[in-house]
Design an enzyme around this catalytic site. Structure first.
Site, PDB file in Angstrom:
ATOM      1  N   HIS A 133      48.306  40.297 103.592  1.00  0.00           N
ATOM      2  CA  HIS A 133      47.115  40.779 104.292  1.00  0.00           C
ATOM      3  C   HIS A 133      47.140  40.448 105.778  1.00  0.00           C
ATOM      4  O   HIS A 133      46.728  41.263 106.615  1.00  0.00           O
ATOM      5  CB  HIS A 133      45.864  40.202 103.631  1.00  0.00           C
ATOM      6  CG  HIS A 133      45.622  40.723 102.257  1.00  0.00           C
ATOM      7  ND1 HIS A 133      45.321  39.915 101.186  1.00  0.00           N
ATOM      8  CD2 HIS A 133      45.654  41.986 101.766  1.00  0.00           C
ATOM      9  CE1 HIS A 133      45.170  40.657 100.110  1.00  0.00           C
ATOM     10  NE2 HIS A 133      45.373  41.919 100.430  1.00  0.00           N
TER      11      HIS A 133
ATOM     12  N   ASP B 102      41.800  45.939  97.282  1.00  0.00           N
ATOM     13  CA  ASP B 102      41.472  44.533  97.024  1.00  0.00           C
ATOM     14  C   ASP B 102      40.673  43.906  98.158  1.00  0.00           C
ATOM     15  O   ASP B 102      40.165  42.798  98.030  1.00  0.00           O
ATOM     16  CB  ASP B 102      42.729  43.720  96.734  1.00  0.00           C
ATOM     17  CG  ASP B 102      43.723  43.714  97.888  1.00  0.00           C
ATOM     18  OD1 ASP B 102      43.323  43.586  99.050  1.00  0.00           O
ATOM     19  OD2 ASP B 102      44.941  43.822  97.619  1.00  0.00           O
TER      20      ASP B 102
ATOM     21  N   ASP C 224      39.858  53.935  99.521  1.00  0.00           N
ATOM     22  CA  ASP C 224      40.713  53.777  98.349  1.00  0.00           C
ATOM     23  C   ASP C 224      40.253  54.751  97.274  1.00  0.00           C
ATOM     24  O   ASP C 224      39.060  54.847  96.997  1.00  0.00           O
ATOM     25  CB  ASP C 224      40.656  52.340  97.824  1.00  0.00           C
ATOM     26  CG  ASP C 224      41.794  52.042  96.854  1.00  0.00           C
ATOM     27  OD1 ASP C 224      41.885  52.722  95.807  1.00  0.00           O
ATOM     28  OD2 ASP C 224      42.589  51.134  97.137  1.00  0.00           O
TER      29      ASP C 224
ATOM     30  N   ASP D  93      39.880  60.417  98.307  1.00  0.00           N
ATOM     31  CA  ASP D  93      41.286  60.670  98.589  1.00  0.00           C
ATOM     32  C   ASP D  93      41.550  60.436 100.084  1.00  0.00           C
ATOM     33  O   ASP D  93      41.046  61.167 100.936  1.00  0.00           O
ATOM     34  CB  ASP D  93      41.617  62.112  98.208  1.00  0.00           C
ATOM     35  CG  ASP D  93      43.092  62.447  98.360  1.00  0.00           C
ATOM     36  OD1 ASP D  93      43.803  61.723  99.091  1.00  0.00           O
ATOM     37  OD2 ASP D  93      43.529  63.437  97.758  1.00  0.00           O
ATOM     38  N   GLY D  94      42.365  59.422 100.395  1.00  0.00           N
ATOM     39  CA  GLY D  94      42.639  59.092 101.786  1.00  0.00           C
ATOM     40  C   GLY D  94      43.425  60.166 102.512  1.00  0.00           C
ATOM     41  O   GLY D  94      43.227  60.379 103.715  1.00  0.00           O
TER      42      GLY D  94
ATOM     43  N   ASP E 147      47.617  50.632 103.541  1.00  0.00           N
ATOM     44  CA  ASP E 147      47.789  49.504 102.614  1.00  0.00           C
ATOM     45  C   ASP E 147      47.908  50.082 101.211  1.00  0.00           C
ATOM     46  O   ASP E 147      46.989  50.006 100.399  1.00  0.00           O
ATOM     47  CB  ASP E 147      46.593  48.570 102.749  1.00  0.00           C
ATOM     48  CG  ASP E 147      46.703  47.325 101.887  1.00  0.00           C
ATOM     49  OD1 ASP E 147      47.664  47.235 101.100  1.00  0.00           O
ATOM     50  OD2 ASP E 147      45.813  46.457 101.980  1.00  0.00           O
ATOM     51  N   SER E 148      49.061  50.659 100.933  1.00  0.00           N
ATOM     52  CA  SER E 148      49.234  51.461  99.720  1.00  0.00           C
ATOM     53  C   SER E 148      50.088  50.735  98.697  1.00  0.00           C
ATOM     54  O   SER E 148      50.745  49.735  98.983  1.00  0.00           O
ATOM     55  CB  SER E 148      49.894  52.798 100.069  1.00  0.00           C
ATOM     56  OG  SER E 148      51.233  52.585 100.463  1.00  0.00           O
TER      57      SER E 148
ATOM     58  N   ASP F 262      53.370  51.341  95.874  1.00  0.00           N
ATOM     59  CA  ASP F 262      54.703  51.911  96.067  1.00  0.00           C
ATOM     60  C   ASP F 262      54.614  53.437  96.205  1.00  0.00           C
ATOM     61  O   ASP F 262      53.647  54.056  95.735  1.00  0.00           O
ATOM     62  CB  ASP F 262      55.606  51.559  94.886  1.00  0.00           C
ATOM     63  CG  ASP F 262      55.857  50.056  94.773  1.00  0.00           C
ATOM     64  OD1 ASP F 262      55.711  49.358  95.798  1.00  0.00           O
ATOM     65  OD2 ASP F 262      56.185  49.589  93.670  1.00  0.00           O
TER      66      ASP F 262
END
Length: 283
Positions: A65, A89, A109, A140-141, A159-160, A162
């Site tokens: 982070h 998170d 998110d 949906d980003g 910040d995704s 995989d």
């Protein structure tokens, strides 16, 4: 998967695996997007997994982070408007809002349950969720970025998970073109970019190429330790719109008014010095 009292994540493509000894399983939920599980471990506190992959633990999340947020914010001349794509998170949101100059931080998110689980098991990561500067959206980003006003954002943090499933589109040149349009001049995008040891000549190299194809004028990968991710070594890759992401406001970083557990001006400076094998892999 679990074997006896262990959570074991196999990385078949790399021929390796990572494990944590478990105390018990706490909760699981299947959302419209993914399967989320919560565990209690012997030595790393709580563990969240998504589709069987390690996402975040109580013990080491600060490494990720802090490096996903502070290098970009100190590389930017004066960040006021920040958008986080993913990051359910809420740990990256918390770190962004440690910067007093940030006027608004929007976290987007697609899966609200990630945030609800984090509020329950990682409340320390969610302590800024009610900050008046924070905005949480569960949409949906990629679509949000397509529709966002041009030149309205200073920093975009991707910040995704995989680059598979819901996150696959976040690594493509088309997405980066939308981000380039949305950023103001001097703006910066930062994307989590997997393991330098396992992915330098594939995912990371492709990220640099896609970012530059989208119009970004400088790119830089910063490695950092991350025990619970493949190889124990992770990275973020930054790109600048008319600015040099290979430099940063060192005096401001050294004189920051908030505490961190990993990030410092010296760590930032060191992370900019790529080892020779990475320079060779990235061309």
């Amino acid at each position: 998967m679990t074997e006896s009292r262990w959570f074991i994540e196999h990385f078949d493509s790399a021929g390796t695996a990572f494990g944590l000894r478990l105390t018990k399983k706490l909760e699981q939920v299947q959302t419209a997007y993914q399967h989320i599980e919560m565990w209690e471990t012997d030595t790393f506190g709580y563990l969240m997994t998504i589709d069987g992959c390690t996402m975040v633990t109580s013990r080491d999340n600060f490494l990720y982070h802090e490096m996903m947020s502070h290098p970009a914010l100190f590389a930017h001349a004066d960040p006021k408007r920040v958008v986080i794509i993913g990051g359910g998170d809420c740990g990256t949101l918390r770190e962004v809002l440690r910067h007093p100059g940030v006027e608004k931080a929007t976290q987007i998110d697609i899966d609200e349950m990630v945030t609800r689980m984090s509020e329950k098991y990682f409340p320390e990561l969610c302590e800024s969720n009610n900050d008046p500067r924070a905005e949480l959206l569960f949409i949906d980003g990629v679509k949000w970025m397509q529709e966002c006003e041009a030149g309205s954002v200073d920093i975009i943090i991707v910040d995704s998970t995989d680059p598979v499933g819901p996150a696959e589109g976040l690594f493509k040149a088309d997405f980066f073109r939308d981000c380039h349009r949305v950023l103001r001049d001097g703006g910066i995008i930062v994307q989590q970019s997997e393991s330098p040891l396992l992915h330098a000549d594939t995912i990371i190299k492709d990220l640099h190429a896609n970012m530059r194809e989208a119009g970004f004028t400088s790119t830089q990968t910063l490695p950092f330790p991350q025990p619970v991710y493949p190889s124990g070594w992770w990275s973020c890759t930054m790109a600048g719109k008319g600015c040099d992401v290979g430099s940063f406001r060192r005096d401001a970083s050294a004189g920051k008014t908030f505490e961190t557990q990993y990030y410092t001006a010296g760590i930032h400076e060191g992370a900019l010095q790529l080892p020779p094998f990475m320079k060779k892999a990235l061309g």
